[in-house]
Every structure is written in C-alpha cells, then in structure tokens.
Design an enzyme around this catalytic site. Sequence first.
Site, PDB file in Angstrom:
ATOM      1  N   HIS A  26      40.529 121.155  75.152  1.00 42.78           N
ATOM      2  CA  HIS A  26      41.560 120.479  75.948  1.00 42.78           C
ATOM      3  C   HIS A  26      41.205 120.498  77.450  1.00 42.78           C
ATOM      4  O   HIS A  26      41.278 119.489  78.125  1.00 42.78           O
ATOM      5  CB  HIS A  26      42.919 121.131  75.699  1.00 42.78           C
ATOM      6  CG  HIS A  26      44.079 120.250  76.042  1.00 42.78           C
ATOM      7  ND1 HIS A  26      45.250 120.260  75.327  1.00 42.78           N
ATOM      8  CD2 HIS A  26      44.267 119.330  77.018  1.00 42.78           C
ATOM      9  CE1 HIS A  26      46.097 119.379  75.857  1.00 42.78           C
ATOM     10  NE2 HIS A  26      45.522 118.809  76.880  1.00 42.78           N
ATOM     11  N   TYR A  53      51.071 120.619  72.786  1.00 47.82           N
ATOM     12  CA  TYR A  53      52.285 119.789  72.702  1.00 47.82           C
ATOM     13  C   TYR A  53      53.311 120.365  71.712  1.00 47.82           C
ATOM     14  O   TYR A  53      54.432 119.880  71.640  1.00 47.82           O
ATOM     15  CB  TYR A  53      51.951 118.346  72.307  1.00 47.82           C
ATOM     16  CG  TYR A  53      50.872 117.677  73.125  1.00 47.82           C
ATOM     17  CD1 TYR A  53      50.482 118.177  74.364  1.00 47.82           C
ATOM     18  CD2 TYR A  53      50.212 116.552  72.652  1.00 47.82           C
ATOM     19  CE1 TYR A  53      49.464 117.579  75.099  1.00 47.82           C
ATOM     20  CE2 TYR A  53      49.203 115.943  73.386  1.00 47.82           C
ATOM     21  CZ  TYR A  53      48.826 116.477  74.607  1.00 47.82           C
ATOM     22  OH  TYR A  53      47.820 115.879  75.321  1.00 47.82           O
TER      23      TYR A  53
HETATM   24  N1  LIG Z   1      43.875 115.562  77.630  1.00 45.35           N
HETATM   25  C1  LIG Z   1      44.814 115.818  78.506  1.00 45.35           C
HETATM   26  O1  LIG Z   1      44.701 116.737  79.334  1.00 45.35           O
HETATM   27  C2  LIG Z   1      46.041 114.944  78.535  1.00 45.35           C
HETATM   28  C3  LIG Z   1      46.900 114.988  79.643  1.00 45.35           C
HETATM   29  C4  LIG Z   1      48.001 114.141  79.636  1.00 45.35           C
HETATM   30  C5  LIG Z   1      48.243 113.281  78.551  1.00 45.35           C
HETATM   31  N2  LIG Z   1      47.408 113.289  77.471  1.00 45.35           N
HETATM   32  C6  LIG Z   1      47.626 112.374  76.308  1.00 45.35           C
HETATM   33  O2  LIG Z   1      47.837 111.051  76.805  1.00 45.35           O
HETATM   34  C7  LIG Z   1      49.058 110.544  76.266  1.00 45.35           C
HETATM   35  C8  LIG Z   1      49.687 109.537  77.210  1.00 45.35           C
HETATM   36  O3  LIG Z   1      49.856 110.072  78.500  1.00 45.35           O
HETATM   37  P1  LIG Z   1      51.280 110.360  79.153  1.00 45.35           P
HETATM   38  O4  LIG Z   1      52.273 110.617  78.072  1.00 45.35           O
HETATM   39  O5  LIG Z   1      51.043 111.417  80.180  1.00 45.35           O
HETATM   40  O6  LIG Z   1      51.627 109.039  79.989  1.00 45.35           O
HETATM   41  P2  LIG Z   1      51.588 107.450  79.790  1.00 45.35           P
HETATM   42  O7  LIG Z   1      51.213 107.086  78.409  1.00 45.35           O
HETATM   43  O8  LIG Z   1      50.803 106.902  80.938  1.00 45.35           O
HETATM   44  O9  LIG Z   1      53.103 107.058  80.090  1.00 45.35           O
HETATM   45  C9  LIG Z   1      54.140 107.382  79.216  1.00 45.35           C
HETATM   46  C10 LIG Z   1      55.436 106.901  79.852  1.00 45.35           C
HETATM   47  O10 LIG Z   1      55.415 105.464  79.952  1.00 45.35           O
HETATM   48  C11 LIG Z   1      56.556 104.930  79.273  1.00 45.35           C
HETATM   49  N3  LIG Z   1      56.119 103.707  78.594  1.00 45.35           N
HETATM   50  C12 LIG Z   1      55.221 103.617  77.594  1.00 45.35           C
HETATM   51  N4  LIG Z   1      55.045 102.330  77.244  1.00 45.35           N
HETATM   52  C13 LIG Z   1      55.849 101.590  78.030  1.00 45.35           C
HETATM   53  C14 LIG Z   1      56.108 100.203  78.128  1.00 45.35           C
HETATM   54  N5  LIG Z   1      55.481  99.315  77.346  1.00 45.35           N
HETATM   55  N6  LIG Z   1      57.027  99.789  79.036  1.00 45.35           N
HETATM   56  C15 LIG Z   1      57.668 100.689  79.826  1.00 45.35           C
HETATM   57  N7  LIG Z   1      57.473 102.007  79.778  1.00 45.35           N
HETATM   58  C16 LIG Z   1      56.559 102.475  78.885  1.00 45.35           C
HETATM   59  C17 LIG Z   1      56.995 105.981  78.314  1.00 45.35           C
HETATM   60  O11 LIG Z   1      58.380 105.895  78.119  1.00 45.35           O
HETATM   61  P3  LIG Z   1      59.052 105.773  76.660  1.00 45.35           P
HETATM   62  O12 LIG Z   1      58.667 107.024  75.921  1.00 45.35           O
HETATM   63  O13 LIG Z   1      60.477 105.630  76.980  1.00 45.35           O
HETATM   64  O14 LIG Z   1      58.461 104.539  76.000  1.00 45.35           O
HETATM   65  C18 LIG Z   1      56.647 107.276  79.055  1.00 45.35           C
HETATM   66  O15 LIG Z   1      57.661 107.604  79.963  1.00 45.35           O
HETATM   67  C19 LIG Z   1      49.887 111.805  76.056  1.00 45.35           C
HETATM   68  O16 LIG Z   1      51.004 111.563  75.239  1.00 45.35           O
HETATM   69  C20 LIG Z   1      48.829 112.716  75.474  1.00 45.35           C
HETATM   70  O17 LIG Z   1      48.628 112.400  74.096  1.00 45.35           O
HETATM   71  C21 LIG Z   1      46.289 114.089  77.463  1.00 45.35           C
END
Ligand SMILES: NC(=O)c1ccc[n+]([C@@H]2O[C@H](COP(=O)([O-])OP(=O)(O)OC[C@H]3O[C@@H](n4cnc5c(N)ncnc54)[C@H](OP(=O)(O)O)[C@@H]3O)[C@@H](O)[C@H]2O)c1
Length: 269
Positions: A97, A39
């Site tokens: 990862h 990241y």
């Molecule tokens: N291990 C892996 O391979 C892997 C892969 C992917 C992700 N990850 C981890 O998982 C974390 C989360 O996953 P992600 O970022 O892919 O997706 P997510 O958490 O499912 O979704 C994030 C999105 O949802 C929006 N959001 C969040 N809360 C909200 C709410 N209460 N109401 C409306 N919209 C909302 C955010 O917008 P805003 O920012 O505008 O609030 C953003 O656009 C990552 O940040 C990372 O740390 C790990």
Amino acid sequence: MPHTALPRLGFGTVGVTDPETIETALEIGYRHIDTAQWYENETIVGRGIARSSVPREELTVATKVLPDNLGAEDLKHSTEQSLDRLGLDTVDLLYVHWPTNAYDPVETLGAFDDLYDDGKLRYVGLSNFTPSLLDEAREILDAPILATQVEMHPLLPQRELVEYVQRTDIYLVAYSPLAQGKVFDEPVLGDIADKYGVSVAQVSLAWLFSHDNVAAIPKASGDHIRDNYEALSLDLNDEDIARIDAIDHQIRTVNPETEEKVDRTPWTE
Ligand SMILES: NC(=O)c1ccc[n+]([C@@H]2O[C@H](COP(=O)([O-])OP(=O)(O)OC[C@H]3O[C@@H](n4cnc5c(N)ncnc54)[C@H](OP(=O)(O)O)[C@@H]3O)[C@@H](O)[C@H]2O)c1
C-alpha cells in the site's frame, strides 16, 4: 500494452460499507475492484462479489497490505486473512500500500514472491512508489508486476510516472481520479463537459484513459457509478486533451504526512 489486460476502469471502495454497492458496480459492467486492508471492508467487497452473477474469472480483484504488515510473517498472515475476508483463494493484484513502516525491499518483496509461488496472488502491485523505488522493486521481484498505483487526475498529471509505466510495460492505476471532487471546480473541464453534454467526472476519466497504460478507480455511489462507467465511451479529441494538459496548477488530495497509518514517506526522500 502490458502483458495482461487490466480493466481500465476499476471501482474504488474507500468508505463503501454495503455489498449492494459492489454488486451494482459489477452489474453495470465494472470488472476491477480495488480494496485494501486499510479500508476495513474486504468482507463487504467479498460479499458483493459473491452476490453478483459475474463469473470470478472475469474479475480483477485488488487489495493492499497495510504498511505495518509488510514484514515477511505479517505479510503472509495478513494476506491469508485478506483472502478469507474476500472469500477468495487467490487475489489478482496484491499491492504494497505504501513503501513505509515495515517495508524492507528484500524481505517484503521476497515474501511477495513466496505468496506468488503459493498461488495466493496473480500479480504484484506497488502503490505510492517513486520511480527509484519502482526500479529497486523490479530488480528484486521475480513475481510479475502488473501495476503501480498513485494519485493522478487532470490536476496532478504524473508525467514522469506515465512515461515510466509506458516504458516498462506496466499499468499506472490512478487513485483519487476525481481529486475527491476537486476536479468539479476546474473551468476547463466544465467547458469540455458542456460541449459534449457529459459530466466533469466523465471528462476527467476520459482524459486519464487517453494515456496508454493508465487505468482509474473512481469511488462512487448511486447514479455516479453508472455516470463514471460511461466515461469509457467518451473520446476526447486532441484539442480537448491539449487544453487539459495546459492546466497549470496542481492539487494533491492524499498527503502521506497526514495519513495516520503511514509514518514515513517516499515523497520526502
Ligand atoms: N493507494 C492509495 O494510497 C489510495 C489512496 C486513496 C484512494 N485510493 C483508491 O482510489 C479510490 C478512489 O479515490 P477516492 O475515493 O480518494 O476519490 P475519487 O474517486 O477521486 O472521488 C470520490 C468522490 O467523488 C464523488 N463522485 C464520484 N463519481 C462522481 C460523479 N460522477 N459525479 C459527482 N461526484 C462523484 C464521490 O461521491 P459519491 O460517493 O457520492 O458518488 C466521492 O465523494 C479509493 O476508493 C481507493 O480505492 C488508493
């Protein structure tokens, strides 16, 4: 429950570019922060932690090693660099990862054991592992495993892995727990959210928390940070959970074949 407590709600940091967001999440009450070498924001996360008034010992800080850094020497060197960027002596949870590219089970996990013996990590995390890869890693590792991290949300229920973590007493950390926004289009979740006067995000997270041994790490900004935190106070009843469990279509938002730093995938084995 596993041998140590992992805060069930963590803060995902993909795309977070300012320390204030981390500081805000910590002041609201988040005690688990999830970053990764990938990241390119470990320095930002470290600054946010340093600025907050939350004592270090109350925090679970997780980072992940890039697939290309999973050879023994690169792993050790890049973990030192991650610690420098985070401003920490020890990381609470250090993940593989993806078990791809330079991942070699014996070499990589042996180096995780060395890092554990040197006090650089408290627990090992294994991200994007299948049950058979988890079995293999559990055989090899001496250091304690706290969590496996995979995509999970109401549109990807991961039933086999949930059963696996409950049986083996580790956590499943659900990434993309809002399916990167796709849960908001699911009518069943909208109905339940309306019934309680809460957001669809809260319903999705509360459904995740209804499973023993499951944690979630939504990424959010602005008012969404607190909105998601309030999911910890939402109790869904059995009927709500059964309705969500009955959703019969699935969506996977993270496709390893399109992740540019991953060139092989356990999902196609
Ligand atoms: N291990 C892996 O391979 C892997 C892969 C992917 C992700 N990850 C981890 O998982 C974390 C989360 O996953 P992600 O970022 O892919 O997706 P997510 O958490 O499912 O979704 C994030 C999105 O949802 C929006 N959001 C969040 N809360 C909200 C709410 N209460 N109401 C409306 N919209 C909302 C955010 O917008 P805003 O920012 O505008 O609030 C953003 O656009 C990552 O940040 C990372 O740390 C790990």
